[in-house]
Write a protein that holds these residues in place. Structure first.
Motif, PDB file in Angstrom:
ATOM      1  N   ALA A 236     -53.251  26.436 -22.976  1.00 43.54           N
ATOM      2  CA  ALA A 236     -54.684  26.894 -23.391  1.00 43.54           C
ATOM      3  C   ALA A 236     -54.707  27.180 -24.756  1.00 43.54           C
ATOM      4  O   ALA A 236     -55.623  26.983 -25.554  1.00 43.54           O
ATOM      5  N   PHE A 237     -53.628  27.909 -25.115  1.00 41.91           N
ATOM      6  CA  PHE A 237     -53.873  28.450 -26.607  1.00 41.91           C
ATOM      7  C   PHE A 237     -53.686  27.265 -27.545  1.00 41.91           C
ATOM      8  O   PHE A 237     -54.232  27.190 -28.580  1.00 41.91           O
ATOM      9  N   VAL A 238     -52.628  26.372 -27.117  1.00 43.44           N
ATOM     10  CA  VAL A 238     -52.377  25.307 -28.242  1.00 43.44           C
ATOM     11  C   VAL A 238     -53.750  24.353 -28.093  1.00 43.44           C
ATOM     12  O   VAL A 238     -54.027  23.812 -29.186  1.00 43.44           O
ATOM     13  N   ALA A 239     -54.330  24.221 -27.222  1.00 41.65           N
ATOM     14  CA  ALA A 239     -55.533  23.454 -27.038  1.00 41.65           C
ATOM     15  C   ALA A 239     -56.690  23.859 -27.776  1.00 41.65           C
ATOM     16  O   ALA A 239     -57.445  23.484 -28.714  1.00 41.65           O
ATOM     17  N   TRP A 240     -56.782  25.442 -27.908  1.00 45.16           N
ATOM     18  CA  TRP A 240     -57.725  26.090 -28.608  1.00 45.16           C
ATOM     19  C   TRP A 240     -57.587  25.985 -29.886  1.00 45.16           C
ATOM     20  O   TRP A 240     -58.572  26.057 -30.928  1.00 45.16           O
ATOM     21  N   ARG A 241     -56.178  26.143 -30.324  1.00 42.80           N
ATOM     22  CA  ARG A 241     -55.672  26.164 -31.673  1.00 42.80           C
ATOM     23  C   ARG A 241     -55.612  25.050 -32.429  1.00 42.80           C
ATOM     24  O   ARG A 241     -56.015  25.033 -33.748  1.00 42.80           O
ATOM     25  N   PHE A 242     -55.335  23.863 -31.827  1.00 46.26           N
ATOM     26  CA  PHE A 242     -55.046  22.786 -32.598  1.00 46.26           C
ATOM     27  C   PHE A 242     -55.695  21.498 -32.152  1.00 46.26           C
ATOM     28  O   PHE A 242     -55.655  20.570 -32.757  1.00 46.26           O
ATOM     29  N   MET A 243     -56.540  21.549 -31.032  1.00 44.99           N
ATOM     30  CA  MET A 243     -57.086  20.336 -30.575  1.00 44.99           C
ATOM     31  C   MET A 243     -58.584  20.401 -31.052  1.00 44.99           C
ATOM     32  O   MET A 243     -58.999  21.205 -31.470  1.00 44.99           O
ATOM     33  N   ASP A 244     -59.510  19.280 -30.903  1.00 39.51           N
ATOM     34  CA  ASP A 244     -60.735  19.151 -31.344  1.00 39.51           C
ATOM     35  C   ASP A 244     -61.568  18.278 -30.229  1.00 39.51           C
ATOM     36  O   ASP A 244     -60.936  17.795 -29.279  1.00 39.51           O
ATOM     37  N   ASN A 245     -62.909  18.537 -30.549  1.00 42.47           N
ATOM     38  CA  ASN A 245     -63.782  17.980 -29.697  1.00 42.47           C
ATOM     39  C   ASN A 245     -64.554  16.665 -30.467  1.00 42.47           C
ATOM     40  O   ASN A 245     -64.410  17.056 -31.900  1.00 42.47           O
ATOM     41  N   LEU A 246     -64.798  15.591 -30.100  1.00 44.61           N
ATOM     42  CA  LEU A 246     -65.419  14.682 -30.742  1.00 44.61           C
ATOM     43  C   LEU A 246     -67.022  14.356 -30.157  1.00 44.61           C
ATOM     44  O   LEU A 246     -67.092  14.063 -29.100  1.00 44.61           O
ATOM     45  N   THR A 247     -67.759  14.439 -31.035  1.00 40.35           N
ATOM     46  CA  THR A 247     -69.364  14.201 -30.518  1.00 40.35           C
ATOM     47  C   THR A 247     -69.387  12.740 -30.149  1.00 40.35           C
ATOM     48  O   THR A 247     -70.467  12.314 -29.407  1.00 40.35           O
ATOM     49  N   SER A 248     -68.392  11.963 -30.770  1.00 34.84           N
ATOM     50  CA  SER A 248     -68.820  10.642 -30.407  1.00 34.84           C
ATOM     51  C   SER A 248     -68.306   9.962 -28.961  1.00 34.84           C
ATOM     52  O   SER A 248     -68.438   8.993 -28.645  1.00 34.84           O
ATOM     53  N   ALA A 249     -67.518  11.059 -28.326  1.00 34.14           N
ATOM     54  CA  ALA A 249     -66.952  10.802 -27.081  1.00 34.14           C
ATOM     55  C   ALA A 249     -68.251  10.778 -25.978  1.00 34.14           C
ATOM     56  O   ALA A 249     -68.595  11.825 -25.829  1.00 34.14           O
TER      57      ALA A 249
END
Length: 471
Positions: A236-249
């Motif tokens: 969960a921390f790795v996702a919070w710290r390093f992942m992104d959301n795409l508005t185009s998804a």
């Protein structure tokens, strides 16, 4: 001459002490910066964009996704290794009840795959990865509580086992999320790595849990749940710290609608029950089968009893990429037919091993089964874009055909997972009614023969519409 790229802020990391800005290249006007790591402009098909930072961002999200999905599969499969240990922990469940505990996580996980697919466009890939990872705390904490209480009723245990199904849903959301990040030419490789990384979670949990629960004196079965908690929090921390959301998804409901109207979606979904469904079903049942049929056989490493059941899920996971490679060279239908024949041969070998009570033949037969399921997983998935590409030449646009193929992948992935429920229940019914596994294995052989015949008739038979395309 290519237009110069500029590095534009696309979002910032949410958190009181973190002021990092996510930088992605863009050829368009500057992206609007928003909190929560939202990227407002994403065009992986633009080669300049991709080379000047897009690939790096995509890979960062892929690694976080693989880790979270790996844990999802591990939690999904944890009951496969917990159930054989329940008698030693003081539980007195029947054989049928024990197979229910193995089967119900697959049933729930398969059911969750469609809604999980649409969660990514609704909430954002990063956000949903955080949520879906934290949801894994429910089944793991519940296991740790329940296995210490032998008086827990079967109904309560079944409900707790059902909670593990959230791990099966993770596959669908993870695959959907990563598909948005990569260009078409690299999407297959990225999704293959993502899927293989998840499948490996099944083997990892079957290898690690036996060591963890016997470390020290006696059996501490609650550790089968507690051991996951720090890794879940890390994911969960790795996702919070390093992942992104795409508005185009965006959710493409039309692609799902197009896929449901194609008979090939349902044919391939049926075939995928035989490949992926067999993989997850045998992986869930294999530890219990080994302990029930050959209780006298034990292996130890450094004084610790070792379950070799993990070998099945391991070879099945490793074989999956080779199925795709072989399908590229020989055609997906041919390789899929061969995989069914391999599964049938493995099941027949298991029957002979049970009759003669030969452990090594039983193990070798199941490893052949697992290898064949892995190859079939890769080859069946490879068939999907090829089948729908043929449709693009019969009045359907190429773009629409690709989207329908994506819809088919989601539907087939969900339906195929129901095999993880059917196979353990088949073993339970066979054992309860005949006292042996043989009846179930004969039924499975018959099913593989039917699936092989369907694949040949639709995609390989001379004169069939798909045959010339080497599906």
């Amino acid at each position: 001459m290519a237009t110069p790229t500029t590095m534009t802020p696309a979002g910032s990391v949410a958190g009181p002490t973190d002021t990092e800005t996510v930088l992605v290249p863009t050829l368009a006007p500057p992206a609007h910066a928003r909190r929560g790591r939202w990227i407002d402009q994403w065009d992986p098909e633009d080669t300049t964009f991709w080379a000047n930072g897009g690939r790096r961002v995509a890979q960062r999200n892929l690694y976080g996704s693989i880790f979270a999905e790996f844990l999802g599969f591990a939690v999904w499969a944890v009951w496969s290794i917990v159930v054989p240990q329940l008698p030693a922990a003081g539980f007195a469940f029947t054989v049928d009840q024990m197979f229910w505990l193995i089967a119900v996580p697959s049933l729930v996980g398969a059911t969750l795959r469609i809604p999980y697919t649409f969660a990514v466009p609704l909430f954002g890939g990063r956000n949903w990865t955080i949520v879906s990872a934290l949801l894994l705390l429910l089944p793991t904490a519940a296991i740790a509580w329940a296995v210490q209480r032998p008086e827990t009723s079967f109904g309560v245990m079944l409900a707790i086992a059902a909670l593990a199904g959230v791990g099966g849903g993770n596959f669908a959301s993870s695959m959907a999320n990563i598909s948005f990040f990569y260009p078409a030419k690299e999407k297959g490789k990225a999704l293959g790595l993502n899927a293989a990384g998840g499948n490996m979670g099944t083997a990892a949990v079957q290898l690690a849990v036996p060591f963890v629960i016997v470390a020290g004196a006696g059996i501490a079965l609650e550790r089968a749940g507690l051991m996951f908690i720090p890794f879940i929090l890390l994911a969960a921390f790795v996702a919070w710290r390093f992942m992104d959301n795409l508005t185009s998804a965006k959710a493409d409901y039309r692609s799902f609608a197009d896929a449901t109207r194609s008979r090939h979606t349902w044919i391939i979904s049926f075939l995928y029950i035989g490949t992926f469904g067999s993989f997850i079903g045998y992986a869930g049942a294999f530890p219990t089968l080994l302990k029930g049929q050959f209780p006298e056989v034990t292996f130890s490493v450094a004084g610790t009893v070792l379950s070799i059941a993990f070998l099945g899920a391991l070879v099945g996971s490793l074989a999956r990429p080779f199925g795709g490679i072989l399908a590229d060279r020989l055609g997906g239908a041919r390789v899929t037919i061969a995989s069914y024949l391999g599964m049938a041969l493995g099941a027949f070998g298991a029957i002979m091993a049970l009759r003669e009570h030969v452990f090594w033949l039983f193990l070798a037969s199941f490893l052949l089964l697992f290898t064949s399921t892995g190859i079939g997983n890769g080859s069946t998935y490879r068939m999907i874009p090829a089948v729908f590409a043929v449709g693009a030449g019969t009045g359907t646009s190429l773009d629409r055909a690709r989207k329908a193929a994506a819809g088919c992948i989601g539907i087939a992935g969900a339906i195929g997972a129901f095999g993880g429920f059917l196979i353990p229940r088949g073993f339970a019914m066979s054992t309860t009614r005949t006292g042996s596994l043989e009846a179930a294995l004969w039924v499975f052989i018959g099913v593989y023969a039917v699936m092989s015949a369907v694949t040949w008739a639709v995609y390989q038979r001379k004169g069939a519409a798909m045959t010339e395309a080497r599906i």
